[in-house]
Design a protein around this motif. Structure first.
Motif, PDB file in Angstrom:
ATOM      1  N   ARG A  65       0.833  -1.209   0.000  1.00 22.85           N
ATOM      2  CA  ARG A  65       0.000   0.000   0.000  1.00 22.85           C
ATOM      3  C   ARG A  65       0.862   1.250   0.000  1.00 22.85           C
ATOM      4  NH1 ARG A  65      -5.012  -0.301   3.714  1.00 22.85           N
ATOM      5  NH2 ARG A  65      -5.408  -1.826   2.074  1.00 22.85           N
ATOM      6  N   ALA A  66       1.966   1.232   0.754  1.00 25.36           N
ATOM      7  CA  ALA A  66       2.875   2.381   0.756  1.00 25.36           C
ATOM      8  C   ALA A  66       3.471   2.587  -0.630  1.00 25.36           C
ATOM      9  CB  ALA A  66       3.969   2.174   1.802  1.00 25.36           C
ATOM     10  N   TRP A  67       3.854   1.489  -1.287  1.00 23.65           N
ATOM     11  CA  TRP A  67       4.398   1.578  -2.638  1.00 23.65           C
ATOM     12  C   TRP A  67       3.354   2.136  -3.603  1.00 23.65           C
ATOM     13  CZ3 TRP A  67       8.687   1.490  -5.417  1.00 23.65           C
ATOM     14  CH2 TRP A  67       8.579   1.258  -6.793  1.00 23.65           C
ATOM     15  N   LEU A  68       2.109   1.718  -3.460  1.00 23.40           N
ATOM     16  CA  LEU A  68       1.046   2.192  -4.342  1.00 23.40           C
ATOM     17  C   LEU A  68       0.818   3.693  -4.170  1.00 23.40           C
ATOM     18  CD1 LEU A  68      -1.147   1.303  -6.379  1.00 23.40           C
ATOM     19  CD2 LEU A  68      -2.674   0.948  -4.439  1.00 23.40           C
ATOM     20  N   ILE A  69       0.748   4.136  -2.913  1.00 23.07           N
ATOM     21  CA  ILE A  69       0.534   5.562  -2.658  1.00 23.07           C
ATOM     22  C   ILE A  69       1.720   6.385  -3.137  1.00 23.07           C
ATOM     23  CG2 ILE A  69       0.258   7.292  -0.823  1.00 23.07           C
ATOM     24  CD1 ILE A  69      -1.346   5.234   0.742  1.00 23.07           C
ATOM     25  N   LEU A  70       2.939   5.899  -2.855  1.00 24.69           N
ATOM     26  CA  LEU A  70       4.134   6.611  -3.298  1.00 24.69           C
ATOM     27  C   LEU A  70       4.177   6.711  -4.820  1.00 24.69           C
ATOM     28  CD1 LEU A  70       6.865   7.902  -2.646  1.00 24.69           C
ATOM     29  CD2 LEU A  70       7.876   5.613  -2.720  1.00 24.69           C
TER      30      LEU A  70
END
Length: 283
Positions: A65-70
């Protein structure tokens, strides 16, 4: 051809010294589609790689999820830079959005932040068995706004993340799956209490799921109205309420069989009636 080029390069939006042409808009659409697909695809690849390495499902969800938002944030900055749009142009809009968020989206922001707290602090993890109010079930996913729980009857329930942080929640598997459970049984008055204790311990010892440590125990609980009450207490590794019910059911089957083999009578409610005076029956 020159006419098409002129149309594509003619400015549609002008702000300050910058302008946006139709060609730029078409390029941005393609960039957003390609970049969005790449971010989503790479997030799935990341989840697959982490899953292959047997990383905790909670950590997999946090990292993906962090990768997606970033990725989406970087894509947004790339689009703005391509369009030569200064960030100061959004100062007024961001202020209006902040006011709107403050008044109309408090619950959404609350649940969003609560979701990240749940995934970061991990008081509740994917696979945990929870008990909250009348809901008993296993956590299947912790999403941005809500947590999906599968109840013991198979029905899915969506619980707001803020509810899990602001209310008392019983997590059966927070630290481990060690759970104590008990089976109560009443035997007839006059039964050999030592024999009853021995048979109850034997029933626990012969069950594969009953742990040796902590040790099982038998309590002579009470002199009931119609029975001598005993309670068998055991410790098991159980991840759901259903598994506990199955274990208790197995113990009751075994106790019944052992009592029948050894002549121990399981008591049933009964009442003795004493009549003062004479009782006369007329035919």
């Amino acid at each position: 051809m020159d006419e098409i080029t002129r149309i594509l390069q003619s400015p549609l939006v002008i702000f300050g010294e910058s302008s946006i042409t139709l060609m730029q808009i078409l390029a941005v659409i393609l960039l957003v589609l390609a970049g969005g697909l790449f971010v989503v695809w790479s997030a799935r690849i990341l989840r697959r790689l982490l899953g292959a390495r047997r990383v905790s499902p909670d950590l997999v969800q946090i990292l993906s999820r962090a990768w997606l938002i970033l990725g989406l944030v970087v894509l947004a900055f790339i689009v703005l830079d391509y369009l030569n749009v200064p960030l100061t142009a959004f100062a007024f809009i961001s202020g209006a959005v902040a006011i709107g968020v403050g008044f109309g989206a408090q619950n959404i922001i609350n649940n969003f932040i609560s979701g990240w707290i749940l995934m970061w602090e991990r008081p509740i993890k994917i696979g945990d068995f929870l008990e909250l109010n009348e809901v008993h079930g296993t956590v299947e996913s912790i999403d941005t706004r809500s947590t999906r729980i599968r109840r013991v009857d198979g029905v899915h329930v969506l619980v707001p993340n803020s509810f899990l942080l602001e209310n008392s929640v019983t997590n059966w598997t927070l630290v481990d799956r060690l759970v104590r459970t008990s089976v109560r049984v009443g035997v007839a008055y006059g039964s050999d209490v030592s024999k009853v204790t021995e048979l109850l311990l034997l029933a626990a010892d012969e069950h594969a799921d009953v742990l040796k440590e902590p040790v099982r125990a038998v309590i002579f609980d009470d002199f009931g109205d119609s029975a001598l009450i005993f309670e068998l207490t055991v410790w098991v590794n159980a991840g759901a309420e259903r598994s506990l019910r199955v274990i208790r059911s197995d113990l009751r089957y075994k106790i019944t069989a052992l009592f029948n083999e050894n002549g121990v009578v399981i008591a049933f409610p009964q009442t003795d009636i004493h009549v003062d005076g004479s009782l006369k029956l007329e035919s």
